[in-house]
Structure formats: C-alpha cells, structure tokens
Design a protein around this motif. Sequence first.
Motif, PDB file in Angstrom:
ATOM      1  N   ASP A 228     -36.625 -56.737 -44.895  1.00 23.58           N
ATOM      2  CA  ASP A 228     -36.106 -56.164 -46.139  1.00 23.58           C
ATOM      3  C   ASP A 228     -36.504 -54.697 -46.264  1.00 23.58           C
ATOM      4  OD1 ASP A 228     -34.742 -56.272 -48.579  1.00 23.58           O
ATOM      5  OD2 ASP A 228     -36.552 -56.762 -49.691  1.00 23.58           O
ATOM      6  N   GLU A 229     -37.763 -54.389 -46.000  1.00 23.96           N
ATOM      7  CA  GLU A 229     -38.239 -53.003 -46.070  1.00 23.96           C
ATOM      8  C   GLU A 229     -37.541 -52.142 -45.024  1.00 23.96           C
ATOM      9  OE1 GLU A 229     -42.444 -52.541 -45.930  1.00 23.96           O
ATOM     10  OE2 GLU A 229     -42.757 -53.350 -47.940  1.00 23.96           O
ATOM     11  N   PHE A 230     -37.322 -52.721 -43.848  1.00 21.58           N
ATOM     12  CA  PHE A 230     -36.656 -51.955 -42.788  1.00 21.58           C
ATOM     13  C   PHE A 230     -35.214 -51.619 -43.180  1.00 21.58           C
ATOM     14  CE2 PHE A 230     -33.955 -51.728 -39.025  1.00 21.58           C
ATOM     15  CZ  PHE A 230     -34.589 -50.726 -38.317  1.00 21.58           C
TER      16      PHE A 230
ATOM     17  N   VAL B 203     -46.432 -51.065 -40.220  1.00 23.89           N
ATOM     18  CA  VAL B 203     -46.143 -52.427 -39.734  1.00 23.89           C
ATOM     19  C   VAL B 203     -47.419 -53.246 -39.528  1.00 23.89           C
ATOM     20  CG1 VAL B 203     -43.986 -51.735 -38.634  1.00 23.89           C
ATOM     21  CG2 VAL B 203     -46.102 -51.757 -37.288  1.00 23.89           C
ATOM     22  N   GLU B 204     -48.551 -52.568 -39.408  1.00 24.30           N
ATOM     23  CA  GLU B 204     -49.803 -53.279 -39.117  1.00 24.30           C
ATOM     24  C   GLU B 204     -50.152 -54.320 -40.179  1.00 24.30           C
ATOM     25  OE1 GLU B 204     -53.231 -51.024 -37.694  1.00 24.30           O
ATOM     26  OE2 GLU B 204     -51.894 -49.328 -37.310  1.00 24.30           O
ATOM     27  N   LYS B 205     -49.757 -54.054 -41.423  1.00 21.22           N
ATOM     28  CA  LYS B 205     -50.100 -54.991 -42.496  1.00 21.22           C
ATOM     29  C   LYS B 205     -49.380 -56.328 -42.336  1.00 21.22           C
ATOM     30  CE  LYS B 205     -46.655 -52.845 -45.538  1.00 21.22           C
ATOM     31  NZ  LYS B 205     -46.477 -51.860 -46.603  1.00 21.22           N
TER      32      LYS B 205
ATOM     33  N   SER C 261     -24.530 -52.834 -37.719  1.00 21.98           N
ATOM     34  CA  SER C 261     -25.320 -53.195 -36.528  1.00 21.98           C
ATOM     35  C   SER C 261     -26.374 -54.247 -36.862  1.00 21.98           C
ATOM     36  CB  SER C 261     -25.999 -51.952 -35.929  1.00 21.98           C
ATOM     37  OG  SER C 261     -25.038 -51.031 -35.485  1.00 21.98           O
ATOM     38  N   ARG C 262     -25.960 -55.246 -37.608  1.00 21.75           N
ATOM     39  CA  ARG C 262     -26.898 -56.255 -38.104  1.00 21.75           C
ATOM     40  C   ARG C 262     -27.597 -57.030 -36.992  1.00 21.75           C
ATOM     41  NH1 ARG C 262     -21.690 -57.527 -39.179  1.00 21.75           N
ATOM     42  NH2 ARG C 262     -20.802 -59.425 -38.285  1.00 21.75           N
ATOM     43  N   GLU C 263     -26.955 -57.126 -35.808  1.00 23.70           N
ATOM     44  CA  GLU C 263     -27.573 -57.869 -34.706  1.00 23.70           C
ATOM     45  C   GLU C 263     -28.820 -57.178 -34.165  1.00 23.70           C
ATOM     46  OE1 GLU C 263     -24.492 -56.695 -34.637  1.00 23.70           O
ATOM     47  OE2 GLU C 263     -23.066 -58.363 -34.533  1.00 23.70           O
ATOM     48  N   PHE C 264     -28.973 -55.889 -34.479  1.00 24.27           N
ATOM     49  CA  PHE C 264     -30.023 -55.081 -33.860  1.00 24.27           C
ATOM     50  C   PHE C 264     -31.224 -54.836 -34.771  1.00 24.27           C
ATOM     51  CE2 PHE C 264     -26.118 -54.160 -31.631  1.00 24.27           C
ATOM     52  CZ  PHE C 264     -26.511 -54.136 -30.297  1.00 24.27           C
ATOM     53  N   ILE C 265     -31.262 -55.480 -35.938  1.00 23.26           N
ATOM     54  CA  ILE C 265     -32.337 -55.204 -36.903  1.00 23.26           C
ATOM     55  C   ILE C 265     -33.715 -55.471 -36.304  1.00 23.26           C
ATOM     56  CG2 ILE C 265     -33.357 -55.914 -39.108  1.00 23.26           C
ATOM     57  CD1 ILE C 265     -30.465 -56.447 -40.103  1.00 23.26           C
ATOM     58  N   LEU C 266     -33.923 -56.666 -35.756  1.00 24.26           N
ATOM     59  CA  LEU C 266     -35.234 -56.999 -35.198  1.00 24.26           C
ATOM     60  C   LEU C 266     -35.554 -56.133 -33.983  1.00 24.26           C
ATOM     61  CD1 LEU C 266     -37.720 -58.800 -35.475  1.00 24.26           C
ATOM     62  CD2 LEU C 266     -36.593 -60.490 -34.003  1.00 24.26           C
ATOM     63  N   LYS C 267     -34.561 -55.848 -33.179  1.00 22.31           N
ATOM     64  CA  LYS C 267     -34.758 -54.982 -32.013  1.00 22.31           C
ATOM     65  C   LYS C 267     -35.277 -53.611 -32.438  1.00 22.31           C
ATOM     66  CE  LYS C 267     -32.194 -52.816 -28.199  1.00 22.31           C
ATOM     67  NZ  LYS C 267     -33.138 -53.157 -27.120  1.00 22.31           N
ATOM     68  N   GLU C 268     -34.670 -53.061 -33.489  1.00 27.05           N
ATOM     69  CA  GLU C 268     -35.093 -51.750 -33.980  1.00 27.05           C
ATOM     70  C   GLU C 268     -36.508 -51.808 -34.559  1.00 27.05           C
ATOM     71  OE1 GLU C 268     -32.149 -49.630 -36.396  1.00 27.05           O
ATOM     72  OE2 GLU C 268     -30.592 -50.872 -35.482  1.00 27.05           O
ATOM     73  N   ILE C 269     -36.838 -52.893 -35.231  1.00 29.94           N
ATOM     74  CA  ILE C 269     -38.193 -53.057 -35.765  1.00 29.94           C
ATOM     75  C   ILE C 269     -39.210 -53.072 -34.634  1.00 29.94           C
ATOM     76  CG2 ILE C 269     -39.754 -54.699 -36.892  1.00 29.94           C
ATOM     77  CD1 ILE C 269     -37.389 -55.459 -38.730  1.00 29.94           C
ATOM     78  N   LEU C 270     -38.915 -53.828 -33.587  1.00 29.15           N
ATOM     79  CA  LEU C 270     -39.867 -53.991 -32.484  1.00 29.15           C
ATOM     80  C   LEU C 270     -39.961 -52.758 -31.581  1.00 29.15           C
ATOM     81  CD1 LEU C 270     -39.257 -57.729 -31.462  1.00 29.15           C
ATOM     82  CD2 LEU C 270     -41.055 -56.766 -32.913  1.00 29.15           C
TER      83      LEU C 270
ATOM     84  N   ASN D 118     -40.871 -50.039 -32.792  1.00 33.07           N
ATOM     85  CA  ASN D 118     -41.999 -49.306 -33.373  1.00 33.07           C
ATOM     86  C   ASN D 118     -43.140 -49.211 -32.356  1.00 33.07           C
ATOM     87  OD1 ASN D 118     -44.677 -49.134 -34.922  1.00 33.07           O
ATOM     88  ND2 ASN D 118     -43.201 -48.749 -36.552  1.00 33.07           N
ATOM     89  N   GLU D 119     -43.758 -48.060 -32.301  1.00 33.48           N
ATOM     90  CA  GLU D 119     -44.812 -47.794 -31.320  1.00 33.48           C
ATOM     91  C   GLU D 119     -45.933 -48.830 -31.375  1.00 33.48           C
ATOM     92  OE1 GLU D 119     -46.052 -45.589 -28.102  1.00 33.48           O
ATOM     93  OE2 GLU D 119     -44.240 -45.221 -29.280  1.00 33.48           O
TER      94      GLU D 119
END
Length: 256
Positions: free
Chosen positions: A64-66, A74-76, A107-116, A118-119
């Motif tokens: 949701d935040e993304f 993201v650490e939290k 590009s809804r299929e890529f949401i988790l990919k974009e999150i992951l 993250n450095e």
Amino acid sequence: MMKIITIGNQKGGVAKTTTTMNLGVALQELGKKVLLIDLDPQASLSVYLNHNLNDKYTIDRLIDEFINDEVKNVEKYIKTSENDKIDYIPSKARLSALEKEMDTRYSREFILKEILENEYFKKYEYILIDTCPSLNILLTNALTCSTDIIIPVQSQFFTMDSLNLMLETITKIKKYVNSNLNILGILPTMVDNTNMSKEVIEYLKENYANKLLDTHISRLVEASESTAFKISLVKMNKRLGKQYTELANEILRKSH
C-alpha cells in the motif's frame, strides 16, 4: 545472484507453507542468508512463525505504501522469528482487500518486483515467497519477481489438474512478463505407502521426469506438531526436517 523462489500451486493443502518455512530454515542452517515473504491473506506462514498479529507492519501495508509512494524505510517490515531466528515479512487478511487496489495500478504485475529491487534486500541470497492457492494478482506478482518456482504436489491423483493449471500459468508468465522464470522442480508432498501415492509418484516420473525433484516429503503427524509448537521441523530435528534439509541441498546444487 539472489534467488527469489515462489512456492506455488493453485490448489490448497499441498504443504506450500510448510515447505516455505522449512526449506527457508534449512537453507539458513546451511549458511545462506534467507528472507521469507508471506504473500497469502490467510497468513498461515505468519502464524507458523509465531508472529505478533497486532503488528501493523505487514506485506499489505508495504504494498500500500509503495503504491502511494510513501515507503520511507523497508527495514521496519523485516521481522525475525523468535524460535527459528529467520527473517520474514508477515501478512494479514487485509492483503485480500488490497488486491482490488493493486488491480487498478499501472504495471500491476511488477509491484512486488519493484519493492524487492530496494537496496536493502540485496543482502539476502534466497527469498522464499509463500503464496495463496488461487491465480490472482498476488500469485502473478510472486511469479513476475521470481527467478524460480517450486511446485508442491500432494501425492493424490486429484491434484494433477492443479499441477497442469500451474504449468499453464507459468507458461503465460514466461511469455508475457518474466521470460527468465525457471521451474526449479515439482515437489511431491504428503507421500505415504498407499498404492495411490506410489502410482502418483510413478505418473510424475513418467510425465514430468525433467521437472521432478529427487526429494520427496512424507505424510507424517509431526508436520501438525511443528505448526502447533510454531517451530520448524528442521529445528525440531524431526524426520521431515531432515527431508527438508535434503531438499535444501538439492536446491543448492540446482542453483549453481
């Protein structure tokens, strides 16, 4: 290279959650840095990990935040289980309601990919994703971001239809959004000494020999004990735990 592995099957009750948990712990015991992600609104993996259900930092809130460009840290969202000392991102039922919002995003299929991407996640060698038993935007997100998939298949003939459906889904994912998705293997689960179980294994060998994993997971009551005590079979040093360690070793061989 980091491996992102979806544990997926469009049928429920095939030991996806048990496999995600115990393969993850086994890989960690073998010296790998592992993160588990609970991408199922039923949150079975989170319960197995003895997660505090009052915690508000769950995968649905991260997504949701993304979507709203509000992710600051993201650490939290990364928790460490008390019993198994493994990192994970928990889930809750609200994730189901979030699917509609995900469906409207470009590009809804890529949401988790974009999150992951993250450095922070680059420190993990293996990310394992537990998925829901249906073909929806959550499973599509898992497959889109994954390098590999393991398909747990219960050793009953009525599960063959769901296996074929899953393979068809993977073919579509490879064609349209993730051409590099690799089937790491079909994992027979709940294997016992019945004639049906033996026949299913033979059928899998005959029809999916190039995809079938050597490791098989037995049907034993200790699986229920493990979830009740909220500690992995690997840490409990159970027979099934040893099978999951064998699976982890097989995955390491296939990954290199």
